[in-house]
Structure formats: structure tokens, C-alpha cells
Write a protein that holds these residues in place. Structure first.
Motif, short mmCIF file in Angstrom:
data_model
loop_
_atom_site.label_atom_id
_atom_site.label_comp_id
_atom_site.label_asym_id
_atom_site.label_seq_id
_atom_site.Cartn_x
_atom_site.Cartn_y
_atom_site.Cartn_z
N LYS A 30 40.23 35.26 41.35
CA LYS A 30 38.83 34.84 41.20
C LYS A 30 37.86 35.99 41.49
N GLY A 31 38.22 36.83 42.47
CA GLY A 31 37.31 37.89 42.90
C GLY A 31 37.63 39.27 42.36
N TYR A 32 38.51 39.35 41.39
CA TYR A 32 38.95 40.67 40.91
C TYR A 32 37.77 41.58 40.56
N HIS A 33 36.88 41.14 39.69
CA HIS A 33 35.77 42.00 39.25
C HIS A 33 34.77 42.24 40.38
N LEU A 34 34.54 41.23 41.20
CA LEU A 34 33.68 41.38 42.37
C LEU A 34 34.21 42.50 43.28
N ASN A 35 35.49 42.47 43.54
CA ASN A 35 36.09 43.47 44.42
C ASN A 35 36.14 44.85 43.76
N TYR A 57 22.85 47.70 37.94
CA TYR A 57 24.22 48.14 38.20
C TYR A 57 25.19 46.96 38.24
N ILE A 58 24.81 45.91 38.92
CA ILE A 58 25.73 44.78 39.06
C ILE A 58 25.94 44.06 37.73
N ASN A 59 24.93 44.10 36.86
CA ASN A 59 25.06 43.45 35.55
C ASN A 59 26.06 44.16 34.64
N GLU A 60 26.50 45.36 35.02
CA GLU A 60 27.52 46.07 34.24
C GLU A 60 28.92 45.52 34.51
N TRP A 61 29.05 44.69 35.55
CA TRP A 61 30.36 44.17 35.95
C TRP A 61 30.54 42.75 35.45
N PRO A 62 31.73 42.42 34.94
CA PRO A 62 31.95 41.07 34.37
C PRO A 62 32.24 40.02 35.45
N MET A 63 31.27 39.88 36.36
CA MET A 63 31.36 38.87 37.42
C MET A 63 30.66 37.61 36.96
N THR A 64 30.86 36.54 37.72
CA THR A 64 30.09 35.32 37.45
C THR A 64 28.67 35.54 37.96
N GLN A 65 27.75 34.75 37.44
CA GLN A 65 26.37 34.85 37.90
C GLN A 65 26.29 34.50 39.39
#
Length: 136
Positions: A30-35, A57-65
Motif C-alpha cells: 500500500k505504501g510503496y510509492h509513499l516510501n 514535487y509530491i505530485n510527481e509520485w504515483p501516490m493516492t491523494q
């Protein structure tokens, strides 16, 4: 797995530990992209980009909103729920200039001084803290 009929029942019990989030394989997925985002802050050029414009910067990462908003709010407890690993999230609070003790105290609702004194005295008492469900 003694006393459990299957792996899902066994893993569900991890969610019943008050004040604790066990970093399971499911949380890691679940946290792969966050980490990965947090670990990117190990590089000085990425820290500079993050500090210059966090949202860009954070919008470049495929995390959930929800993960993005929790990072921007520095809601570390929510980030743990969303798959964050505290050792990876340390890169975020280190970039903010916070020590581990300072950041973790925000997760307890205690002042840095009160948190530090509690830990020096042996940590939080386990009395009455065995089950969220309260059935043990």
C-alpha cells in the motif's frame, strides 16, 4: 499462527494492538510509492526541489491523494495507516529539521519533553493496552 485457522485471521489480529501499526506485507504494498518518495529525500537535489515546492514535487509520485495530503499535513500517524514506514518517513521530518524524538512526539499528542521523560522512564505502560476490541 497457533490458535488461528488461516493467515487472514492471524494478520487481522495485528490490527488489534492499541497504538501500534505492524508493518505487514500488505502495508508495504500500500505504501510503496509513499516510501519511495520519502527515500528520494536522501538526495540533496530532491530535498531542494521538495523544499522549493512541496506540492509540485509530491505530485510527481504515483501516490493516492490521501497519502499526498497526509504528507503535506505531516500527519505521521495517518501515513503509517496508509503504508508509510517510520524509518522511511524519517527522511521527511529530517528534511523539515526535526529529530526523531521531535517528530515521534507529535504522533503521541505529548510535548517533546513529556514524551522524552516517558521513554526515559521505561515507555508507555502496557496496562489496559492489550486489545482495541477489548476482549482480552
Amino acid at each position: 499462527m497457533a490458535g488461528h485457522s488461516d493467515i487472514h485471521e492471524y494478520l487481522a489480529d495485528f490490527e488489534d494492538i492499541p497504538g501500534t501499526r505492524v508493518y505487514t506485507a500488505a502495508r508495504a504494498r500500500k505504501g510503496y510509492h509513499l516510501n519511495q518518495f520519502a527515500m528520494s529525500l536522501m538526495k540533496p537535489e530532491n530535498r531542494q526541489r521538495w523544499l522549493a515546492d512541496e506540492r509540485a514535487y509530491i505530485n510527481e509520485w504515483p501516490m493516492t491523494q490521501e497519502q499526498r495530503e497526509a504528507v503535506l499535513a505531516r500527519d505521521y500517524n495517518r501515513l503509517l495507516d496508509l503504508g508509510g514506514n517510520i524509518y522511511f518517513l524519517a527522511k521527511v521530518f529530517s528534511t523539515d529539521g526535526l529529530s526523531f524524538v521531535q517528530a515521534v512526539s507529535t504522533m503521541t499528542g505529548m510535548s517533546v519533553e513529556d514524551y522524552q521523560a516517558m521513554m526515559v522512564a521505561g515507555g508507555r505502560s502496557p496496562e489496559g493496552q492489550r486489545s482495541i476490541k477489548g476482549d482480552s
